[in-house]
Design an enzyme around this catalytic site. Structure first.
Site, PDB file in Angstrom:
ATOM      1  N   GLN A  14       0.900  -1.336  -0.017  1.00 38.29           N
ATOM      2  CA  GLN A  14       0.063   0.024  -0.097  1.00 38.29           C
ATOM      3  C   GLN A  14       0.867   1.302   0.063  1.00 38.29           C
ATOM      4  O   GLN A  14       0.674   2.178  -0.928  1.00 38.29           O
ATOM      5  CB  GLN A  14      -0.955  -0.106   1.322  1.00 38.29           C
ATOM      6  CG  GLN A  14      -1.613  -0.963   1.309  1.00 38.29           C
ATOM      7  CD  GLN A  14      -2.644  -0.970   2.560  1.00 38.29           C
ATOM      8  OE1 GLN A  14      -3.607   0.068   2.231  1.00 38.29           O
ATOM      9  NE2 GLN A  14      -2.698  -1.393   3.885  1.00 38.29           N
ATOM     10  N   TYR A 129       2.691 -10.003  15.719  1.00 38.31           N
ATOM     11  CA  TYR A 129       2.956  -9.313  14.745  1.00 38.31           C
ATOM     12  C   TYR A 129       3.800  -8.002  15.442  1.00 38.31           C
ATOM     13  O   TYR A 129       4.623  -7.207  15.019  1.00 38.31           O
ATOM     14  CB  TYR A 129       1.779  -8.648  13.868  1.00 38.31           C
ATOM     15  CG  TYR A 129       1.783  -7.487  13.262  1.00 38.31           C
ATOM     16  CD1 TYR A 129       2.608  -7.406  11.950  1.00 38.31           C
ATOM     17  CD2 TYR A 129       1.273  -6.386  13.478  1.00 38.31           C
ATOM     18  CE1 TYR A 129       2.782  -6.295  11.160  1.00 38.31           C
ATOM     19  CE2 TYR A 129       1.362  -5.193  12.770  1.00 38.31           C
ATOM     20  CZ  TYR A 129       2.168  -5.079  11.808  1.00 38.31           C
ATOM     21  OH  TYR A 129       2.342  -3.939  10.759  1.00 38.31           O
ATOM     22  N   LYS A 133       7.431  -6.021  15.149  1.00 39.35           N
ATOM     23  CA  LYS A 133       7.514  -4.820  14.892  1.00 39.35           C
ATOM     24  C   LYS A 133       8.428  -3.928  15.905  1.00 39.35           C
ATOM     25  O   LYS A 133       9.179  -3.223  15.679  1.00 39.35           O
ATOM     26  CB  LYS A 133       6.499  -4.045  14.547  1.00 39.35           C
ATOM     27  CG  LYS A 133       5.591  -4.447  13.235  1.00 39.35           C
ATOM     28  CD  LYS A 133       6.075  -4.264  12.025  1.00 39.35           C
ATOM     29  CE  LYS A 133       6.091  -2.711  11.639  1.00 39.35           C
ATOM     30  NZ  LYS A 133       6.772  -2.678  10.178  1.00 39.35           N
ATOM     31  N   TRP A 154      -4.095   1.481  11.346  1.00 40.19           N
ATOM     32  CA  TRP A 154      -5.388   1.288  10.445  1.00 40.19           C
ATOM     33  C   TRP A 154      -4.958   2.004   9.260  1.00 40.19           C
ATOM     34  O   TRP A 154      -5.867   2.818   8.485  1.00 40.19           O
ATOM     35  CB  TRP A 154      -6.588   2.241  10.893  1.00 40.19           C
ATOM     36  CG  TRP A 154      -6.903   1.741  12.301  1.00 40.19           C
ATOM     37  CD1 TRP A 154      -6.460   0.901  13.339  1.00 40.19           C
ATOM     38  CD2 TRP A 154      -8.503   1.888  12.780  1.00 40.19           C
ATOM     39  NE1 TRP A 154      -7.333   0.730  14.336  1.00 40.19           N
ATOM     40  CE2 TRP A 154      -8.447   1.092  14.182  1.00 40.19           C
ATOM     41  CE3 TRP A 154      -9.685   2.590  12.157  1.00 40.19           C
ATOM     42  CZ2 TRP A 154      -9.577   1.354  14.900  1.00 40.19           C
ATOM     43  CZ3 TRP A 154     -10.786   2.552  13.219  1.00 40.19           C
ATOM     44  CH2 TRP A 154     -10.805   1.744  14.214  1.00 40.19           C
TER      45      TRP A 154
HETATM   46  N1  LIG Z   1      -1.478  -2.031   6.884  1.00 44.92           N
HETATM   47  C1  LIG Z   1      -1.852  -1.421   8.184  1.00 44.92           C
HETATM   48  O1  LIG Z   1      -2.934  -1.218   8.580  1.00 44.92           O
HETATM   49  C2  LIG Z   1      -0.821  -0.955   9.093  1.00 44.92           C
HETATM   50  C3  LIG Z   1      -1.025  -0.541  10.359  1.00 44.92           C
HETATM   51  C4  LIG Z   1       0.064  -0.109  10.932  1.00 44.92           C
HETATM   52  C5  LIG Z   1       1.472  -0.103  10.659  1.00 44.92           C
HETATM   53  N2  LIG Z   1       1.820  -0.554   9.382  1.00 44.92           N
HETATM   54  C6  LIG Z   1       3.019  -0.830   8.845  1.00 44.92           C
HETATM   55  O2  LIG Z   1       3.158   0.152   7.525  1.00 44.92           O
HETATM   56  C7  LIG Z   1       4.009  -0.312   6.716  1.00 44.92           C
HETATM   57  C8  LIG Z   1       3.490  -0.349   5.245  1.00 44.92           C
HETATM   58  O3  LIG Z   1       2.345  -1.128   5.546  1.00 44.92           O
HETATM   59  P1  LIG Z   1       1.498  -1.487   4.103  1.00 44.92           P
HETATM   60  O4  LIG Z   1      -0.002  -1.523   4.439  1.00 44.92           O
HETATM   61  O5  LIG Z   1       1.855  -0.750   2.890  1.00 44.92           O
HETATM   62  O6  LIG Z   1       1.960  -3.275   4.070  1.00 44.92           O
HETATM   63  P2  LIG Z   1       1.226  -4.264   2.824  1.00 44.92           P
HETATM   64  O7  LIG Z   1       0.578  -3.289   1.697  1.00 44.92           O
HETATM   65  O8  LIG Z   1       1.398  -5.505   3.435  1.00 44.92           O
HETATM   66  O9  LIG Z   1       3.043  -3.985   2.133  1.00 44.92           O
HETATM   67  C9  LIG Z   1       4.153  -4.847   2.539  1.00 44.92           C
HETATM   68  C10 LIG Z   1       4.906  -5.197   1.418  1.00 44.92           C
HETATM   69  O10 LIG Z   1       6.237  -5.854   2.171  1.00 44.92           O
HETATM   70  C11 LIG Z   1       6.476  -6.777   1.155  1.00 44.92           C
HETATM   71  N3  LIG Z   1       7.318  -7.870   1.696  1.00 44.92           N
HETATM   72  C12 LIG Z   1       6.836  -8.958   2.773  1.00 44.92           C
HETATM   73  N4  LIG Z   1       7.685  -9.666   3.171  1.00 44.92           N
HETATM   74  C13 LIG Z   1       8.807  -9.228   2.413  1.00 44.92           C
HETATM   75  C14 LIG Z   1      10.230  -9.616   2.279  1.00 44.92           C
HETATM   76  N5  LIG Z   1      10.691 -10.497   2.781  1.00 44.92           N
HETATM   77  N6  LIG Z   1      11.131  -8.838   1.250  1.00 44.92           N
HETATM   78  C15 LIG Z   1      10.684  -7.830   0.798  1.00 44.92           C
HETATM   79  N7  LIG Z   1       9.440  -7.190   0.659  1.00 44.92           N
HETATM   80  C16 LIG Z   1       8.429  -8.019   1.577  1.00 44.92           C
HETATM   81  C17 LIG Z   1       5.093  -7.454   0.679  1.00 44.92           C
HETATM   82  O11 LIG Z   1       5.273  -8.156  -0.389  1.00 44.92           O
HETATM   83  P3  LIG Z   1       4.208  -9.076  -1.323  1.00 44.92           P
HETATM   84  O12 LIG Z   1       3.401  -8.054  -1.943  1.00 44.92           O
HETATM   85  O13 LIG Z   1       4.949 -10.042  -2.213  1.00 44.92           O
HETATM   86  O14 LIG Z   1       3.300  -9.727  -0.265  1.00 44.92           O
HETATM   87  C18 LIG Z   1       4.400  -6.153   0.453  1.00 44.92           C
HETATM   88  O15 LIG Z   1       4.409  -5.730  -0.902  1.00 44.92           O
HETATM   89  C19 LIG Z   1       4.531  -1.578   7.062  1.00 44.92           C
HETATM   90  O16 LIG Z   1       5.669  -1.318   8.067  1.00 44.92           O
HETATM   91  C20 LIG Z   1       3.425  -2.135   8.173  1.00 44.92           C
HETATM   92  O17 LIG Z   1       3.719  -2.761   9.304  1.00 44.92           O
HETATM   93  C21 LIG Z   1       0.810  -1.235   8.562  1.00 44.92           C
END
Ligand SMILES: NC(=O)c1ccc[n+]([C@@H]2O[C@H](COP(=O)([O-])OP(=O)(O)OC[C@H]3O[C@@H](n4cnc5c(N)ncnc54)[C@H](OP(=O)(O)O)[C@@H]3O)[C@@H](O)[C@H]2O)c1
Length: 289
Positions: A14, A129, A133, A154
């Site tokens: 995202q 999780y 983190k 979120w």
């Molecule tokens: N989503 C939420 O609600 C939320 C809330 C709080 C904090 N965050 C944090 O915000 C940040 C961005 O989140 P997001 O929502 O953009 O997450 P996301 O959409 O799940 O994207 C994470 C990306 O990381 C990639 N990934 C997973 N394992 C990997 C690896 N071993 N090497 C390289 N890439 C890898 C995934 O690849 P694939 O596409 O191949 O799976 C995915 O494209 C993250 O740090 C997350 O922990 C998210």
């Protein structure tokens, strides 16, 4: 080392996609985007190779193991990506003189707070999780005290999988659904997080440490779902659920509102209202752009 290169890891998620979309507005920087296939975060030699090739001025790490429920039974995998790999990225940034921006989560807290959480409040991860983190935060700051960590909550976007897209699908398919009304937090439009990251870079004032970021507003998932319903004029009935009626493998926080005063004051950021930003994202999802 002076360069204008920004390396973005995890670029197919995202936040990574929002940064891709935003990148053309910043022609003064050369963006290099790497998704999991081209740069698995846990492959140290691949990481070093990319750093040697580009010598980036900045690294924005959007990669993460984000399967919150699965992490309960895959603790080691979650810790490898969200913890140890982040520590290695931080050390590599230090070695190459790269400024590191990393993203973390409200799940580093236990969810029992009753007022917005400050960066200095005691951490106590609500689930596996969150623990993975938190390990990443600790290793990053230990290996590279110049790291900037942004905790967010979120997150939703036009891209990837998220609550907003799931609700839009369910609202169009079902006559009634249930959504929890006893978990309180603040949504974050990933496009706004991407813009905040770019503002931090542009400002040229590097104050390392932990910051909170989300949109403005305090709501429950039920209220979030109802606003999505209003925006698409759905007739689906949304019933209130309690957390006990909607069990998940990983525990979720009852309250995870983040206090954003520090990021606002340090980087002169103006935070946007959750409802207004949700409207923008839902419009984009309806029209395709
Ligand atoms: N989503 C939420 O609600 C939320 C809330 C709080 C904090 N965050 C944090 O915000 C940040 C961005 O989140 P997001 O929502 O953009 O997450 P996301 O959409 O799940 O994207 C994470 C990306 O990381 C990639 N990934 C997973 N394992 C990997 C690896 N071993 N090497 C390289 N890439 C890898 C995934 O690849 P694939 O596409 O191949 O799976 C995915 O494209 C993250 O740090 C997350 O922990 C998210």
């Amino acid at each position: 080392m002076a360069s204008n290169k920004i390396l973005v890891t995890g670029s197919n998620g995202q936040l990574g996609n929002e940064l891709k979309e935003l990148s053309s507005a910043y022609p003064q920087f050369k963006f290099v985007f790497y998704g999991r296939e081209k740069l698995p975060l846990n492959d140290q030699s691949a990481v070093e190779k990319v750093f040697r090739e580009y010598e980036p001025a900045f690294l924005i790490n959007c990669a993460a193991y984000t399967a919150v429920d699965k992490a309960e039974s895959e603790k080691d995998q979650a810790e490898e990506i969200n913890g140890r790999a982040v520590g290695f990225l931080a050390a590599t940034c230090k070695h190459f003189g790269t400024k590191f921006i990393h993203i973390s989560t409200d799940y580093v807290f236990n969810g029992n707070a009753t007022a917005p959480l400050k960066e200095t409040d005691e951490v106590d991860p609500v689930n596996a999780y969150g623990a993975s983190k938190l390990l990443g935060e600790k290793l990053a700051l230990q290996n590279n005290p110049e790291t900037i960590i942004i905790r967010t909550s979120w997150v939703y976007s036009f891209y990837g999988k998220n609550f907003v897209k799931t609700m839009l699908r369910l609202l169009s398919e079902k006559q009634s659904i249930g959504v929890v009304n006893d978990q309180v937090g603040s949504p974050t439009y990933a496009a706004d997080l991407a813009e905040a990251v770019m503002q931090i870079i542009l400002l040229g004032k590097w104050e390392a440490g932990i910051y909170n970021f989300s949109n403005e507003g305090i709501i429950t998932w039920f209220e979030f779902a109802n606003e999505i319903k209003r925006l698409v004029n759905s007739r689906c009935i949304i019933n209130e659920l309690t957390t006990a009626q909607f069990p998940t493998p990983a525990k979720r926080p009852k309250y995870s509102v983040l206090d954003k005063t520090k990021i606002q004051q340090t980087f002169s950021l103006e935070l946007k209202d959750w409802k207004e930003r949700l409207g923008v994202c839902v419009d984009k999802l309806k029209t395709g752009y």
